[in-house]
Design a protein around this motif. Structure first.
Motif, PDB file in Angstrom:
ATOM      1  N   ARG A   1       0.838  -1.213   0.000  1.00 32.23           N
ATOM      2  CA  ARG A   1       0.000   0.000   0.000  1.00 32.23           C
ATOM      3  C   ARG A   1       0.870   1.260   0.000  1.00 32.23           C
ATOM      4  NH1 ARG A   1      -3.342  -3.479   2.638  1.00 32.23           N
ATOM      5  NH2 ARG A   1      -2.471  -3.198   4.700  1.00 32.23           N
ATOM      6  N   SER A   2       1.926   1.247   0.808  1.00 33.25           N
ATOM      7  CA  SER A   2       2.837   2.389   0.856  1.00 33.25           C
ATOM      8  C   SER A   2       3.487   2.612  -0.507  1.00 33.25           C
ATOM      9  CB  SER A   2       3.897   2.147   1.931  1.00 33.25           C
ATOM     10  OG  SER A   2       4.851   3.175   1.931  1.00 33.25           O
ATOM     11  N   CYS A   3       3.922   1.528  -1.129  1.00 34.18           N
ATOM     12  CA  CYS A   3       4.555   1.621  -2.448  1.00 34.18           C
ATOM     13  C   CYS A   3       3.566   2.153  -3.488  1.00 34.18           C
ATOM     14  CB  CYS A   3       5.088   0.256  -2.862  1.00 34.18           C
ATOM     15  SG  CYS A   3       6.049   0.288  -4.372  1.00 34.18           S
ATOM     16  N   ALA A   4       2.332   1.661  -3.459  1.00 34.34           N
ATOM     17  CA  ALA A   4       1.308   2.115  -4.412  1.00 34.34           C
ATOM     18  C   ALA A   4       1.026   3.609  -4.237  1.00 34.34           C
ATOM     19  CB  ALA A   4       0.032   1.300  -4.242  1.00 34.34           C
ATOM     20  N   LEU A   5       0.962   4.065  -2.984  1.00 31.01           N
ATOM     21  CA  LEU A   5       0.732   5.496  -2.736  1.00 31.01           C
ATOM     22  C   LEU A   5       1.900   6.338  -3.250  1.00 31.01           C
ATOM     23  CD1 LEU A   5      -0.846   5.401   0.829  1.00 31.01           C
ATOM     24  CD2 LEU A   5      -1.967   6.026  -1.314  1.00 31.01           C
ATOM     25  N   LYS A   6       3.119   5.873  -3.012  1.00 31.37           N
ATOM     26  CA  LYS A   6       4.291   6.600  -3.510  1.00 31.37           C
ATOM     27  C   LYS A   6       4.295   6.630  -5.031  1.00 31.37           C
ATOM     28  CE  LYS A   6       7.134   5.645   0.518  1.00 31.37           C
ATOM     29  NZ  LYS A   6       8.243   4.866   1.056  1.00 31.37           N
ATOM     30  N   LEU A   7       3.933   5.512  -5.660  1.00 30.51           N
ATOM     31  CA  LEU A   7       3.880   5.453  -7.116  1.00 30.51           C
ATOM     32  C   LEU A   7       2.839   6.429  -7.649  1.00 30.51           C
ATOM     33  CD1 LEU A   7       4.904   4.137  -9.708  1.00 30.51           C
ATOM     34  CD2 LEU A   7       3.221   2.312  -9.352  1.00 30.51           C
ATOM     35  N   GLN A   8       1.689   6.525  -6.990  1.00 29.39           N
ATOM     36  CA  GLN A   8       0.665   7.494  -7.391  1.00 29.39           C
ATOM     37  C   GLN A   8       1.199   8.918  -7.287  1.00 29.39           C
ATOM     38  OE1 GLN A   8      -2.498   6.362  -4.715  1.00 29.39           O
ATOM     39  NE2 GLN A   8      -3.626   5.352  -6.369  1.00 29.39           N
ATOM     40  N   GLN A   9       1.923   9.215  -6.216  1.00 30.68           N
ATOM     41  CA  GLN A   9       2.494  10.554  -6.048  1.00 30.68           C
ATOM     42  C   GLN A   9       3.505  10.854  -7.146  1.00 30.68           C
ATOM     43  OE1 GLN A   9       4.021  10.174  -2.081  1.00 30.68           O
ATOM     44  NE2 GLN A   9       2.095  10.819  -1.111  1.00 30.68           N
ATOM     45  N   ILE A  10       4.348   9.887  -7.464  1.00 26.56           N
ATOM     46  CA  ILE A  10       5.358  10.073  -8.508  1.00 26.56           C
ATOM     47  C   ILE A  10       4.689  10.311  -9.857  1.00 26.56           C
ATOM     48  CG2 ILE A  10       7.163   8.881  -9.821  1.00 26.56           C
ATOM     49  CD1 ILE A  10       7.918   7.512  -7.092  1.00 26.56           C
ATOM     50  N   ILE A  11       3.659   9.518 -10.166  1.00 28.54           N
ATOM     51  CA  ILE A  11       2.944   9.692 -11.436  1.00 28.54           C
ATOM     52  C   ILE A  11       2.301  11.072 -11.480  1.00 28.54           C
ATOM     53  CG2 ILE A  11       0.938   8.888 -12.761  1.00 28.54           C
ATOM     54  CD1 ILE A  11       1.755   6.024 -11.893  1.00 28.54           C
ATOM     55  N   GLY A  12       1.748  11.521 -10.350  1.00 24.38           N
ATOM     56  CA  GLY A  12       1.139  12.853 -10.287  1.00 24.38           C
ATOM     57  C   GLY A  12       2.134  13.971 -10.555  1.00 24.38           C
ATOM     58  N   VAL A  13       3.371  13.802 -10.097  1.00 27.70           N
ATOM     59  CA  VAL A  13       4.411  14.810 -10.321  1.00 27.70           C
ATOM     60  C   VAL A  13       4.911  14.759 -11.763  1.00 27.70           C
ATOM     61  CG1 VAL A  13       6.781  15.461  -9.726  1.00 27.70           C
ATOM     62  CG2 VAL A  13       5.144  14.926  -7.912  1.00 27.70           C
ATOM     63  N   LEU A  14       5.149  13.544 -12.267  1.00 27.28           N
ATOM     64  CA  LEU A  14       5.683  13.402 -13.624  1.00 27.28           C
ATOM     65  C   LEU A  14       4.658  13.729 -14.705  1.00 27.28           C
ATOM     66  CD1 LEU A  14       7.763  10.112 -13.262  1.00 27.28           C
ATOM     67  CD2 LEU A  14       8.618  12.457 -13.428  1.00 27.28           C
ATOM     68  N   PHE A  15       3.404  13.381 -14.441  1.00 30.72           N
ATOM     69  CA  PHE A  15       2.343  13.571 -15.433  1.00 30.72           C
ATOM     70  C   PHE A  15       1.179  14.325 -14.778  1.00 30.72           C
ATOM     71  CE2 PHE A  15       4.529   9.543 -16.236  1.00 30.72           C
ATOM     72  CZ  PHE A  15       5.043   9.779 -17.504  1.00 30.72           C
ATOM     73  N   PRO A  16       1.318  15.642 -14.608  1.00 34.24           N
ATOM     74  CA  PRO A  16       0.255  16.417 -13.955  1.00 34.24           C
ATOM     75  C   PRO A  16      -1.090  16.207 -14.677  1.00 34.24           C
ATOM     76  CG  PRO A  16       2.187  17.778 -14.311  1.00 34.24           C
ATOM     77  CD  PRO A  16       2.416  16.484 -15.036  1.00 34.24           C
ATOM     78  N   GLY A  17      -2.125  16.001 -13.882  1.00 30.72           N
ATOM     79  CA  GLY A  17      -3.460  15.792 -14.444  1.00 30.72           C
ATOM     80  C   GLY A  17      -3.745  14.357 -14.812  1.00 30.72           C
ATOM     81  N   ALA A  18      -2.746  13.470 -14.714  1.00 32.79           N
ATOM     82  CA  ALA A  18      -2.967  12.063 -15.077  1.00 32.79           C
ATOM     83  C   ALA A  18      -3.968  11.401 -14.149  1.00 32.79           C
ATOM     84  CB  ALA A  18      -1.647  11.295 -15.068  1.00 32.79           C
ATOM     85  N   ALA A  19      -3.897  11.707 -12.860  1.00 32.73           N
ATOM     86  CA  ALA A  19      -4.824  11.101 -11.898  1.00 32.73           C
ATOM     87  C   ALA A  19      -6.244  11.581 -12.165  1.00 32.73           C
ATOM     88  CB  ALA A  19      -4.404  11.438 -10.474  1.00 32.73           C
ATOM     89  N   ALA A  20      -6.407  12.858 -12.499  1.00 34.23           N
ATOM     90  CA  ALA A  20      -7.732  13.409 -12.768  1.00 34.23           C
ATOM     91  C   ALA A  20      -8.305  12.801 -14.043  1.00 34.23           C
ATOM     92  CB  ALA A  20      -7.663  14.927 -12.896  1.00 34.23           C
ATOM     93  N   ALA A  21      -7.458  12.542 -15.035  1.00 33.82           N
ATOM     94  CA  ALA A  21      -7.907  11.967 -16.297  1.00 33.82           C
ATOM     95  C   ALA A  21      -8.404  10.539 -16.104  1.00 33.82           C
ATOM     96  CB  ALA A  21      -6.795  11.998 -17.334  1.00 33.82           C
ATOM     97  N   GLY A  22      -7.809   9.806 -15.164  1.00 32.80           N
ATOM     98  CA  GLY A  22      -8.201   8.430 -14.924  1.00 32.80           C
ATOM     99  C   GLY A  22      -9.471   8.299 -14.110  1.00 32.80           C
ATOM    100  N   SER A  23      -9.893   9.366 -13.442  1.00 28.22           N
ATOM    101  CA  SER A  23     -11.098   9.294 -12.584  1.00 28.22           C
ATOM    102  C   SER A  23     -12.364   9.404 -13.375  1.00 28.22           C
ATOM    103  CB  SER A  23     -11.065  10.427 -11.553  1.00 28.22           C
ATOM    104  OG  SER A  23      -9.920  10.330 -10.774  1.00 28.22           O
TER     105      SER A  23
END
Length: 104
Positions: free
Chosen positions: A82-104
């Motif tokens: 879970r910790s790794c998945a959260l860190k990966l989400q944070q990294i993706i958010g920094v590298l690809f701004p708006g990627a998390a919003a696009a997936g929702s």
């Protein structure tokens, strides 16, 4: 005390047995050698996918690798997964701004 541990693999990675023996711990040099071998296998898989006309062979290979690694971690150390998945989400958010919003 034995220097062998067992790691439970996700179902998709099972060959015959759901767990494999792993020699633990690895020193830095041994880990680096294993890491290089893993990367060679990953890029070999990318070449295989490319030869079979996959539109996104790199993405396909890396995505399945991330999923398999996280599934393996979840089976063996859920809190760390879970910790790794959260860190990966944070990294993706920094590298690809708006990627998390696009997936929702």
């Amino acid at each position: 005390m034995s220097d062998t541990s067992f790691i439970r693999l996700p179902i998709v990675l099972h060959t015959r047995e759901p767990a494999v023996a792993a020699s633990i711990p690895l020193d830095d040099e041994q880990f680096a050698a294993q890491q290089i071998e893993f990367i060679k296998l990953l890029f070999g898989y990318i070449a295989y996918l490319r030869e079979h006309s996959r539109e996104t062979p790199v993405a396909d290979a890396f995505l399945s690798t991330f999923v398999n690694l996280l599934e393996t971690m979840q089976a063996n150390a859920p809190d760390e997964a879970r910790s790794c998945a959260l860190k990966l989400q944070q990294i993706i958010g920094v590298l690809f701004p708006g990627a998390a919003a696009a997936g929702s």
